[in-house]
Design a protein around this motif. Structure first.
Motif, PDB file in Angstrom:
ATOM      1  N   TYR A  31      16.904 -11.182 -44.109  1.00 41.74           N
ATOM      2  CA  TYR A  31      15.626 -10.559 -44.446  1.00 41.74           C
ATOM      3  C   TYR A  31      14.774 -11.543 -45.245  1.00 41.74           C
ATOM      4  N   GLU A  32      13.557 -11.142 -45.563  1.00 43.94           N
ATOM      5  CA  GLU A  32      12.663 -11.959 -46.374  1.00 43.94           C
ATOM      6  C   GLU A  32      12.418 -11.274 -47.701  1.00 43.94           C
ATOM      7  N   VAL A  33      12.450 -12.046 -48.778  1.00 48.98           N
ATOM      8  CA  VAL A  33      12.082 -11.508 -50.084  1.00 48.98           C
ATOM      9  C   VAL A  33      10.575 -11.300 -50.075  1.00 48.98           C
ATOM     10  N   GLU A  34      10.139 -10.112 -50.462  1.00 52.95           N
ATOM     11  CA  GLU A  34       8.712  -9.843 -50.503  1.00 52.95           C
ATOM     12  C   GLU A  34       8.045 -10.677 -51.589  1.00 52.95           C
ATOM     13  N   ASP A  35       6.845 -11.153 -51.299  1.00 53.06           N
ATOM     14  CA  ASP A  35       6.094 -11.980 -52.241  1.00 53.06           C
ATOM     15  C   ASP A  35       4.860 -11.204 -52.710  1.00 53.06           C
ATOM     16  N   PRO A  36       4.933 -10.583 -53.896  1.00 55.86           N
ATOM     17  CA  PRO A  36       3.795  -9.811 -54.395  1.00 55.86           C
ATOM     18  C   PRO A  36       2.822 -10.642 -55.228  1.00 55.86           C
ATOM     19  N   SER A  37       2.908 -11.974 -55.172  1.00 58.34           N
ATOM     20  CA  SER A  37       2.123 -12.813 -56.086  1.00 58.34           C
ATOM     21  C   SER A  37       0.611 -12.629 -55.933  1.00 58.34           C
ATOM     22  N   TYR A  66      11.775  -5.836 -60.834  1.00 59.96           N
ATOM     23  CA  TYR A  66      11.690  -5.304 -59.467  1.00 59.96           C
ATOM     24  C   TYR A  66      11.669  -6.441 -58.459  1.00 59.96           C
ATOM     25  N   ALA A  67      12.280  -6.200 -57.311  1.00 55.09           N
ATOM     26  CA  ALA A  67      12.208  -7.134 -56.188  1.00 55.09           C
ATOM     27  C   ALA A  67      12.527  -6.341 -54.922  1.00 55.09           C
ATOM     28  N   ALA A  68      12.023  -6.805 -53.806  1.00 56.60           N
ATOM     29  CA  ALA A  68      12.300  -6.121 -52.545  1.00 56.60           C
ATOM     30  C   ALA A  68      12.492  -7.156 -51.443  1.00 56.60           C
ATOM     31  N   VAL A  69      13.247  -6.737 -50.425  1.00 59.74           N
ATOM     32  CA  VAL A  69      13.438  -7.551 -49.226  1.00 59.74           C
ATOM     33  C   VAL A  69      13.075  -6.702 -48.023  1.00 59.74           C
ATOM     34  N   ARG A  70      12.577  -7.369 -46.989  1.00 60.01           N
ATOM     35  CA  ARG A  70      12.151  -6.647 -45.785  1.00 60.01           C
ATOM     36  C   ARG A  70      12.638  -7.367 -44.539  1.00 60.01           C
ATOM     37  N   HIS A  71      12.777  -6.592 -43.476  1.00 62.03           N
ATOM     38  CA  HIS A  71      13.163  -7.155 -42.179  1.00 62.03           C
ATOM     39  C   HIS A  71      12.041  -8.066 -41.700  1.00 62.03           C
ATOM     40  N   PRO A  75       6.365  -4.868 -39.781  1.00 60.17           N
ATOM     41  CA  PRO A  75       5.030  -5.127 -40.341  1.00 60.17           C
ATOM     42  C   PRO A  75       5.048  -5.089 -41.869  1.00 60.17           C
ATOM     43  N   TYR A  76       4.080  -5.772 -42.458  1.00 57.50           N
ATOM     44  CA  TYR A  76       3.928  -5.756 -43.910  1.00 57.50           C
ATOM     45  C   TYR A  76       2.469  -5.975 -44.249  1.00 57.50           C
ATOM     46  N   ASP A  77       2.096  -5.581 -45.442  1.00 64.17           N
ATOM     47  CA  ASP A  77       0.740  -5.779 -45.915  1.00 64.17           C
ATOM     48  C   ASP A  77       0.635  -7.201 -46.470  1.00 64.17           C
ATOM     49  N   PRO A  78      -0.193  -8.062 -45.888  1.00 63.07           N
ATOM     50  CA  PRO A  78      -0.251  -9.452 -46.333  1.00 63.07           C
ATOM     51  C   PRO A  78      -0.793  -9.624 -47.758  1.00 63.07           C
ATOM     52  N   PHE A  79      -1.596  -8.675 -48.241  1.00 61.90           N
ATOM     53  CA  PHE A  79      -2.127  -8.786 -49.598  1.00 61.90           C
ATOM     54  C   PHE A  79      -1.085  -8.399 -50.646  1.00 61.90           C
ATOM     55  N   THR A  80      -0.412  -7.278 -50.428  1.00 63.78           N
ATOM     56  CA  THR A  80       0.565  -6.819 -51.421  1.00 63.78           C
ATOM     57  C   THR A  80       1.941  -7.434 -51.189  1.00 63.78           C
ATOM     58  N   GLY A  81       2.218  -7.863 -49.955  1.00 69.60           N
ATOM     59  CA  GLY A  81       3.539  -8.375 -49.608  1.00 69.60           C
ATOM     60  C   GLY A  81       4.541  -7.276 -49.324  1.00 69.60           C
ATOM     61  N   ILE A  82       4.121  -6.020 -49.420  1.00 72.90           N
ATOM     62  CA  ILE A  82       5.031  -4.889 -49.266  1.00 72.90           C
ATOM     63  C   ILE A  82       5.278  -4.592 -47.795  1.00 72.90           C
ATOM     64  N   LYS A  84       6.413  -2.544 -44.435  1.00 67.55           N
ATOM     65  CA  LYS A  84       6.115  -1.204 -43.924  1.00 67.55           C
ATOM     66  C   LYS A  84       7.215  -0.722 -42.995  1.00 67.55           C
ATOM     67  N   GLY A  85       8.390  -1.316 -43.114  1.00 62.35           N
ATOM     68  CA  GLY A  85       9.503  -0.936 -42.256  1.00 62.35           C
ATOM     69  C   GLY A  85      10.801  -0.962 -43.049  1.00 62.35           C
ATOM     70  N   ARG A  86      11.817  -1.555 -42.456  1.00 62.98           N
ATOM     71  CA  ARG A  86      13.140  -1.610 -43.088  1.00 62.98           C
ATOM     72  C   ARG A  86      13.093  -2.498 -44.325  1.00 62.98           C
ATOM     73  N   ARG A  87      13.430  -1.905 -45.487  1.00 60.91           N
ATOM     74  CA  ARG A  87      13.394  -2.691 -46.720  1.00 60.91           C
ATOM     75  C   ARG A  87      14.334  -2.122 -47.768  1.00 60.91           C
ATOM     76  N   LEU A  88      14.732  -3.001 -48.655  1.00 60.47           N
ATOM     77  CA  LEU A  88      15.546  -2.642 -49.813  1.00 60.47           C
ATOM     78  C   LEU A  88      14.740  -2.989 -51.058  1.00 60.47           C
ATOM     79  N   LEU A  89      14.689  -2.059 -52.009  1.00 61.59           N
ATOM     80  CA  LEU A  89      14.002  -2.288 -53.275  1.00 61.59           C
ATOM     81  C   LEU A  89      15.044  -2.328 -54.377  1.00 61.59           C
ATOM     82  N   PHE A  90      14.998  -3.353 -55.196  1.00 59.84           N
ATOM     83  CA  PHE A  90      15.923  -3.521 -56.313  1.00 59.84           C
ATOM     84  C   PHE A  90      15.161  -3.273 -57.603  1.00 59.84           C
TER      85      PHE A  90
END
Length: 154
Positions: A31-37, A66-71, A75-82, A84-90
């Motif tokens: 998976y990819e670590v989400e980048d909320p920067s 907090y951190a999250a990973v996504r498949h 799809p994901y929101d490019p601005f927030t990095g969040i 919109k599908g399979r994901r794990l939130l830590f």
């Protein structure tokens, strides 16, 4: 009978240190670590987020605790990095893990097989706990992630 619409979900995992555990699971699952920067930069600039809520990890601003990973194919929101599908939130919690998980992840071995998968997971920081061989019913390993959360590789 009423029709029910399928709901979106994410699995939330309590942690002692969210960022390294997200790194482990991203590597374990591919998976990819989400980048909320970008979102964090915006929130800091508008005064909607205090500096104390932000940390630095791998050269990026992250939300402290907090951190999250996504498949990677979802799809994901490019601005927030969040995702919109399979994901794990830590999320960090103050108390340590004390009992066996009531919910766990099963990782299915790919074409390289179970032995290769378990060995790769160990190099990432997983620990073997017990092997199960139930013949036609299945063969799997119970493992623990770096924080002691149980999961299976089959």
């Amino acid at each position: 009978m009423a029709t029910t619409t399928a709901l979106n979900w994410k699995l939330v995992i309590d942690t002692r240190d969210a960022q390294p555990l997200a790194d482990f699971w991203a590597a374990a699952l591919g998976y990819e670590v989400e980048d909320p920067s970008a979102l964090i930069t915006h929130l800091l600039a508008t005064g909607d987020l205090p500096e104390a809520a932000v940390a630095e990890h791998n050269g990026h601003h992250v939300f402290r605790g907090y951190a999250a990973v996504r498949h990677p194919d979802d799809p994901y929101d490019p601005f927030t990095g969040i995702g919109k599908g399979r994901r794990l939130l830590f999320q960090d919690v103050p108390e340590p893990k004390t009992v066996k998980n009531r919910l766990h992840i099963d990782i299915h071995a790919g074409p390289d097989g179970l032995t290769s998968l378990v060995t790769r997971l160990e190099t990432l920081g997983a620990t073997r706990v017990e092997e199960f061989d139930r013949g036609p019913a299945g063969h799997w390993w119970l493992l623990r992630d770096p924080e002691g959360n149980e999961f299976c590789a089959a």
